[in-house]
Design an enzyme around this catalytic site. Structure first.
Site, short mmCIF file in Angstrom:
data_model
loop_
_atom_site.label_atom_id
_atom_site.label_comp_id
_atom_site.label_asym_id
_atom_site.label_seq_id
_atom_site.Cartn_x
_atom_site.Cartn_y
_atom_site.Cartn_z
N HIS A 253 -25.82 -27.08 93.76
CA HIS A 253 -24.71 -26.93 94.71
C HIS A 253 -23.40 -26.97 93.94
O HIS A 253 -23.21 -27.84 93.08
CB HIS A 253 -24.75 -28.05 95.76
CG HIS A 253 -23.67 -27.93 96.76
ND1 HIS A 253 -23.69 -26.99 97.76
CD2 HIS A 253 -22.48 -28.58 96.88
CE1 HIS A 253 -22.58 -27.08 98.47
NE2 HIS A 253 -21.84 -28.04 97.96
N ARG B 157 -38.54 -18.48 111.70
CA ARG B 157 -38.47 -19.07 110.35
C ARG B 157 -39.84 -19.58 109.89
O ARG B 157 -40.20 -19.47 108.73
CB ARG B 157 -37.45 -20.20 110.35
CG ARG B 157 -37.38 -20.94 109.03
CD ARG B 157 -36.18 -21.83 108.96
NE ARG B 157 -36.28 -22.97 109.86
CZ ARG B 157 -35.38 -23.97 109.90
NH1 ARG B 157 -34.33 -23.95 109.11
NH2 ARG B 157 -35.53 -24.98 110.74
N MET C 30 -30.03 -18.51 100.11
CA MET C 30 -29.10 -18.69 101.23
C MET C 30 -29.79 -18.97 102.57
O MET C 30 -29.21 -18.75 103.63
CB MET C 30 -28.18 -17.47 101.36
CG MET C 30 -27.29 -17.27 100.14
SD MET C 30 -26.28 -18.72 99.71
CE MET C 30 -25.04 -18.62 100.99
N GLU D 72 -20.28 -22.07 84.62
CA GLU D 72 -20.73 -22.31 83.23
C GLU D 72 -21.47 -23.63 83.13
O GLU D 72 -22.46 -23.75 82.40
CB GLU D 72 -19.52 -22.40 82.30
CG GLU D 72 -19.16 -21.09 81.67
CD GLU D 72 -17.98 -21.26 80.74
OE1 GLU D 72 -17.95 -22.23 79.95
OE2 GLU D 72 -17.05 -20.43 80.84
N GLY E 207 -28.31 -14.19 90.79
CA GLY E 207 -29.31 -14.82 89.93
C GLY E 207 -28.84 -15.28 88.57
O GLY E 207 -29.64 -15.34 87.63
N GLU F 127 -31.67 -32.27 105.54
CA GLU F 127 -30.24 -32.09 105.82
C GLU F 127 -29.66 -31.27 104.67
O GLU F 127 -29.93 -31.56 103.50
CB GLU F 127 -29.51 -33.44 105.89
CG GLU F 127 -30.08 -34.44 106.89
CD GLU F 127 -31.38 -35.08 106.42
OE1 GLU F 127 -31.50 -35.36 105.20
OE2 GLU F 127 -32.28 -35.28 107.26
N VAL F 128 -28.83 -30.29 105.02
CA VAL F 128 -28.32 -29.36 104.01
C VAL F 128 -27.43 -30.09 102.99
O VAL F 128 -26.60 -30.92 103.35
CB VAL F 128 -27.52 -28.24 104.71
CG1 VAL F 128 -26.87 -27.32 103.69
CG2 VAL F 128 -28.42 -27.46 105.63
C1 GRF Z 1 -24.15 -20.86 92.63
O1 GRF Z 1 -22.78 -21.14 92.62
C2 GRF Z 1 -24.93 -22.04 93.16
O2 GRF Z 1 -24.34 -23.25 92.87
C3 GRF Z 1 -24.92 -21.79 94.65
O3 GRF Z 1 -25.02 -20.40 94.79
C4 GRF Z 1 -24.51 -19.75 93.62
C5 GRF Z 1 -25.60 -18.88 93.11
O4 GRF Z 1 -25.17 -18.09 92.01
N1 GRF Z 1 -25.98 -22.53 95.30
P1 GRF Z 1 -26.24 -17.30 91.16
O5 GRF Z 1 -26.98 -16.36 92.12
O6 GRF Z 1 -27.14 -18.27 90.52
O7 GRF Z 1 -25.42 -16.53 90.16
#
Ligand code: GRF
Length: 218
Positions: A111, A67, A92, A174, A15, A145-146
């Site tokens: 992403h 789902r 996820m 960052e 998070g 689409e992912v």
């Molecule tokens: C991040 O790198 C985000 O881009 C990807 O999953 C990771 C999540 O990290 N989708 P966090 O849980 O926000 O620290």
């Protein structure tokens, strides 16, 4: 300024992007506020929400066979909380076309690559293997689409000769923390228009801000 758009964040893990969104939306100029954080499993990141006094809960995916049933509960919780926008922040699970359609143009995802390069997992290792010189991250509207959908903001970082996937990931992260609150704010402020497969950012005439990705830190 108008009402702040009620926003939910979906997570699965640590998070850190959620924390960046919490801090971003705490700024007086923000156009969004976070009303709910949900995870699909026990996630350390929920603690960030609770520390900020934001409602946080787990809707355990394992508790549902299908789902669709899981998503029905998600959808209900989101609506009960009054959420109008959703940020996926390290969530996820792949959302069904039905769910994505219901929330069309109101779900953002972050992403860790410069899409459309490197969709999917393990992006930093793949970027190193490909020998790219510039890598980064993307906030986009979610489609069925992912890792597809209109791009709102991208942030770039250099790839340095001694980088490992972890070192590169930290540099990208960052920037993720800078662009995600910015992209949410653009969407919440009604400054994102979708034209076909592209997102267009409405800016005052002469403004350069849609071109500066990420925008300068003041
Ligand atoms: C991040 O790198 C985000 O881009 C990807 O999953 C990771 C999540 O990290 N989708 P966090 O849980 O926000 O620290």
């Amino acid at each position: 300024m108008g009402e702040r758009r009620p926003t939910a964040v979906l997570i699965s893990g640590r998070g850190s992007n959620l924390q960046a969104l919490i801090e971003g939306t705490a700024r007086p100029v923000s156009s969004a506020r976070i009303v709910l954080v949900l995870s699909d499993q026990e996630a350390p990141g929920l603690a960030h929400a609770r520390a900020a006094g934001i409602e946080a809960a787990t809707v355990d995916r394992q508790a549902f066979e299908r789902r669709e049933a899981f998503e029905r509960v998600l959808d209900r919780r989101l609506r009960d909380a009054g959420a109008e926008l959703i940020c996926l922040a390290g969530f996820m699970r792949i959302l069904s076309p039905h769910f994505v359609d219901r929330w069309r143009d109101r779900i953002l995802n972050i992403h860790p690559s410069l899409l459309p390069a490197f969709p999917g997992l393990d992006t930093h290792r793949r970027a190193l293997d490909a020998g790219v010189r510039i890598h980064g991250c993307t906030v986009h509207l979610v489609r069925a689409e992912v890792d597809c959908g209109p791009i709102i903001v991208q942030g770039a970082v250099p790839v340095l000769p001694d980088d490992t996937p972890d070192v590169l990931a930290a540099r990208v992260l960052e920037v993720e923390h800078r662009i995600y609150p910015y992209a949410l704010d653009l969407l919440a402020a009604g400054r994102v228009r979708v034209e076909g497969d592209r997102a267009v950012i409405d800016s005052p005439p002469g403004s350069l801000d849609p071109m500066l990705n990420p925008p300068p830190v003041c």
